[in-house]
Design an enzyme around this catalytic site. Structure first.
Site, PDB file in Angstrom:
ATOM      1  N   THR A 193       0.718  -1.307  -0.181  1.00 49.19           N
ATOM      2  CA  THR A 193       0.102  -0.071  -0.141  1.00 49.19           C
ATOM      3  C   THR A 193       0.768   1.342  -0.037  1.00 49.19           C
ATOM      4  OG1 THR A 193      -1.446   1.261   1.454  1.00 49.19           O
ATOM      5  CG2 THR A 193      -0.374  -0.498   2.391  1.00 49.19           C
ATOM      6  N   SER A 246      -1.723   2.970  10.730  1.00 46.90           N
ATOM      7  CA  SER A 246      -2.495   1.996  11.366  1.00 46.90           C
ATOM      8  C   SER A 246      -1.720   0.560  11.691  1.00 46.90           C
ATOM      9  CB  SER A 246      -3.806   1.693  10.383  1.00 46.90           C
ATOM     10  OG  SER A 246      -3.322   0.986   9.323  1.00 46.90           O
ATOM     11  N   TYR A 255      -2.875  -1.966  10.204  1.00 45.29           N
ATOM     12  CA  TYR A 255      -2.528  -2.759   9.074  1.00 45.29           C
ATOM     13  C   TYR A 255      -1.829  -2.268   8.151  1.00 45.29           C
ATOM     14  CZ  TYR A 255      -3.681  -2.268   4.110  1.00 45.29           C
ATOM     15  OH  TYR A 255      -3.607  -2.305   2.780  1.00 45.29           O
ATOM     16  N   HIS A 256      -1.443  -0.944   8.234  1.00 43.46           N
ATOM     17  CA  HIS A 256      -0.383  -0.227   7.046  1.00 43.46           C
ATOM     18  C   HIS A 256       0.913  -0.881   7.937  1.00 43.46           C
ATOM     19  CE1 HIS A 256      -3.500   2.691   6.138  1.00 43.46           C
ATOM     20  NE2 HIS A 256      -2.902   2.264   5.040  1.00 43.46           N
TER      21      HIS A 256
HETATM   22  P1  NAD Z   1     -10.247  -8.053   0.158  1.00 43.00           P
HETATM   23  O1  NAD Z   1     -10.398  -8.229   1.777  1.00 43.00           O
HETATM   24  O2  NAD Z   1     -11.523  -7.966  -0.367  1.00 43.00           O
HETATM   25  O3  NAD Z   1      -9.638  -9.442  -0.153  1.00 43.00           O
HETATM   26  C1  NAD Z   1      -8.591 -10.202   0.381  1.00 43.00           C
HETATM   27  C2  NAD Z   1      -8.965 -11.744   0.256  1.00 43.00           C
HETATM   28  O4  NAD Z   1      -7.783 -12.380   0.983  1.00 43.00           O
HETATM   29  C3  NAD Z   1     -10.105 -12.054   1.053  1.00 43.00           C
HETATM   30  O5  NAD Z   1     -10.777 -12.858  -0.095  1.00 43.00           O
HETATM   31  C4  NAD Z   1     -10.015 -12.867   1.970  1.00 43.00           C
HETATM   32  O6  NAD Z   1     -10.552 -13.821   2.438  1.00 43.00           O
HETATM   33  C5  NAD Z   1      -8.507 -13.571   1.658  1.00 43.00           C
HETATM   34  N1  NAD Z   1      -7.795 -13.988   2.817  1.00 43.00           N
HETATM   35  C6  NAD Z   1      -7.264 -12.975   3.764  1.00 43.00           C
HETATM   36  N2  NAD Z   1      -6.569 -13.621   4.826  1.00 43.00           N
HETATM   37  C7  NAD Z   1      -6.390 -14.736   4.043  1.00 43.00           C
HETATM   38  C8  NAD Z   1      -5.354 -16.077   4.387  1.00 43.00           C
HETATM   39  N3  NAD Z   1      -4.923 -16.062   5.534  1.00 43.00           N
HETATM   40  N4  NAD Z   1      -5.455 -16.983   3.772  1.00 43.00           N
HETATM   41  C9  NAD Z   1      -6.054 -17.077   2.676  1.00 43.00           C
HETATM   42  N5  NAD Z   1      -7.000 -16.096   2.226  1.00 43.00           N
HETATM   43  C10 NAD Z   1      -7.067 -15.091   2.898  1.00 43.00           C
HETATM   44  O7  NAD Z   1      -9.236  -6.996   0.057  1.00 43.00           O
HETATM   45  P2  NAD Z   1      -8.801  -6.346  -1.309  1.00 43.00           P
HETATM   46  O8  NAD Z   1      -9.548  -4.813  -1.373  1.00 43.00           O
HETATM   47  O9  NAD Z   1      -9.208  -7.310  -2.503  1.00 43.00           O
HETATM   48  O10 NAD Z   1      -7.191  -6.083  -1.027  1.00 43.00           O
HETATM   49  C11 NAD Z   1      -6.270  -6.989  -1.555  1.00 43.00           C
HETATM   50  C12 NAD Z   1      -4.964  -6.686  -1.329  1.00 43.00           C
HETATM   51  O11 NAD Z   1      -4.829  -5.532  -1.930  1.00 43.00           O
HETATM   52  C13 NAD Z   1      -4.584  -6.478   0.317  1.00 43.00           C
HETATM   53  O12 NAD Z   1      -3.375  -7.218   0.553  1.00 43.00           O
HETATM   54  C14 NAD Z   1      -4.474  -4.993   0.114  1.00 43.00           C
HETATM   55  O13 NAD Z   1      -3.635  -4.759   1.205  1.00 43.00           O
HETATM   56  C15 NAD Z   1      -4.121  -4.513  -1.098  1.00 43.00           C
HETATM   57  N6  NAD Z   1      -4.659  -3.185  -1.059  1.00 43.00           N
HETATM   58  C16 NAD Z   1      -6.060  -2.720  -1.197  1.00 43.00           C
HETATM   59  C17 NAD Z   1      -6.321  -1.744  -1.661  1.00 43.00           C
HETATM   60  C18 NAD Z   1      -7.902  -1.325  -1.669  1.00 43.00           C
HETATM   61  O14 NAD Z   1      -8.297  -0.158  -1.923  1.00 43.00           O
HETATM   62  N7  NAD Z   1      -8.817  -2.158  -1.615  1.00 43.00           N
HETATM   63  C19 NAD Z   1      -5.297  -0.614  -1.671  1.00 43.00           C
HETATM   64  C20 NAD Z   1      -4.247  -0.749  -1.321  1.00 43.00           C
HETATM   65  C21 NAD Z   1      -3.785  -2.177  -1.389  1.00 43.00           C
END
Ligand code: NAD
Length: 404
Positions: free
Chosen positions: A156, A194, A196-197
């Site tokens: 991120t 945070s 998370y970050h």
């Molecule tokens: P999301 O929560 O919709 O998807 C994450 C998926 O990972 C979920 O389906 C969850 O069930 C699965 N998951 C979590 N822990 C797991 C584990 N231990 N084993 C197997 N599966 C697991 O989130 P997203 O918005 O799709 O984000 C995906 C990635 O992109 C994340 O790492 C997030 O930090 C990064 N990201 C997202 C955004 C955003 O705006 N959505 C921005 C920057 C970075």
């Protein structure tokens, strides 16, 4: 049909960890559509967190089995699904990598909401255990399997801290002069806002360590806030629809505003709205990941880092834009987050642009797609879930106590 992105254009075997999520599902479909062989790995924890929070995706997402079946029916292509916890089922993860021998492993499988990570001690501990444990497991599993898979991790922009550099944020590394006068190029200092970050900062150190120690090939994508819902692939059939989070914990800022605008309720801007953030459209998330997959670091290279962003915008400017389009009011509410009231943010995204990305910017035409989705499914919305439900500390919780 294989579209040649810059770099190696051969179809690849790809594991998509977290492929049931908001970014992971459209990316899996996009990669499959481009001719890659995709295996989705997910423990469905995000769906379980919805149950825990008493919310649901605004869009009626289907079970993974139905999603994969629908993709097969519509395109003739296979996406396989493996239900596996990356942070807890280490042996199964090693076996899967040994069996599938992927060229690339895309790692989305983390708890990704900053507010949820700040909710309670339990969610703080879960976020650290799940995210850092999962990334460490992935590195160990790739090493144990002996498969030279390229790891593409979703990090991120928040690892940099917002606007702390006082200039354009470079892509991962900065030039410094060390005490004694020696010049060096090191990881940009981590400045998380945070828990998370903080996990993403810890991930970055793990990638650096395993890359140095075991020559793992890793690309870390420092992504901005993703907006939009559907992509050309998820729009092919209603059963392929992407998730849309609107609640105070998981709803990301622009999607939340678009949703409030479409529902005709005031936009909730935290604090002065002076926070500047980086944004990227969901279709570009998928494109960037394929560019990263097709351009892996060479053996021996250090961790490759891209800033996966299209542009930066100030939150109140976005709110005013959506308010103007929809006629709803902007409501400034106390900020649940411990952060600077105002910040500048200038980010380099040259590497992806040099690989051919022409990013989608905040085009109000594209707002219509989100608005249509919200209008279609608005009966599924629980307006009580929109306001902040997690607070960074006691002071912030007290300041927000009167929100309803
Ligand atoms: P999301 O929560 O919709 O998807 C994450 C998926 O990972 C979920 O389906 C969850 O069930 C699965 N998951 C979590 N822990 C797991 C584990 N231990 N084993 C197997 N599966 C697991 O989130 P997203 O918005 O799709 O984000 C995906 C990635 O992109 C994340 O790492 C997030 O930090 C990064 N990201 C997202 C955004 C955003 O705006 N959505 C921005 C920057 C970075």
């Amino acid at each position: 049909l294989f579209a040649e992105a810059n770099g190696s254009a051969a179809p690849k075997k790809i594991l998509v960890l977290g492929g049931d999520g908001f970014c992971g599902w459209p990316t899996s479909l996009y990669l499959s559509d481009q001719g890659h062989d995709v295996v989705v790995v997910d423990n469905l924890s995000r769906r379980n967190i919805d149950l825990e929070l008493g919310c649901d995706s605004l869009t009626p997402i289907q079970p993974m089995e139905v999603r994969c079946q629908a993709w097969k029916e519509v395109t003739g292509k296979d996406i396989r699904f493996v239900n596996l916890d990356v942070a807890k089922e280490y042996d199964l993860l090693v076996q899967l990598i040994e069996k599938e021998k992927p060229d690339s492993i895309v790692h989305f499988a983390e708890q990704r909401a900053a507010p949820y990570s700040m909710k309670t001690s339990k969610t703080k501990r879960y976020t650290v255990d799940n995210n850092v444990g999962g990334s460490n497991n992935l590195c160990c599993a790739v090493i144990d399997s002996g498969v030279d898979a390229h790891i593409v991790h979703l990090g991120t922009m928040g690892v940099y801290g917002y606007g702390t550099s006082g200039g354009e944020i470079p892509e991962g590394y900065i030039d410094v002069i060390l005490p004694g006068g020696r010049e060096s190029n090191i990881l940009h200092p981590a400045y998380p806002g945070s828990v998370y970050h903080a996990t993403k900062c810890l991930d970055a150190l793990l990638w650096q360590f395993y890359n140095k120690n075991d020559q793992l090939r890793v690309t870390d994508l420092h992504q901005g806030i993703v907006w939009g819902t559907n992509t050309p692939q998820t729009a092919l059939d209603e059963r392929l629809i992407n998730r849309f989070d609107y609640d105070g914990d998981y709803g990301t800022v622009l999607n939340r505003f678009l949703m409030q605008g479409a529902m005709g309720v005031p936009l909730t801007v935290y604090g002065t709205g002076g926070q500047t953030r980086a944004f990227i459209h969901i279709s570009d998330t998928a494109r960037c990941i394929e560019l990263a997959i097709n351009n892996p670091p060479k053996p021996g290279d250090r961790v490759e880092i891209f800033n996966q962003v299209a542009e930066t915008r100030r939150v109140r400017d976005i709110a005013n834009l959506v308010a103007k389009l929809t006629g709803v009011e902007v409501n400034y509410i106390p900020n649940p987050r411990q952060e600077a009231d105002e910040n500048e943010l200038d980010v380099s995204n040259k590497k992806f642009c040099n690989l051919g990305l022409d990013p989608i910017t905040l085009d109000t035409g594209l707002f219509d797609e989100v608005t249509e989705v919200v209008k279609k499914y608005k009966s599924r919305c629980n307006p009580q879930k929109i306001l902040p439900a997690s607070f960074w500390n006691k002071k912030r919780a007290e300041a927000c106590a009167d929100l309803d």
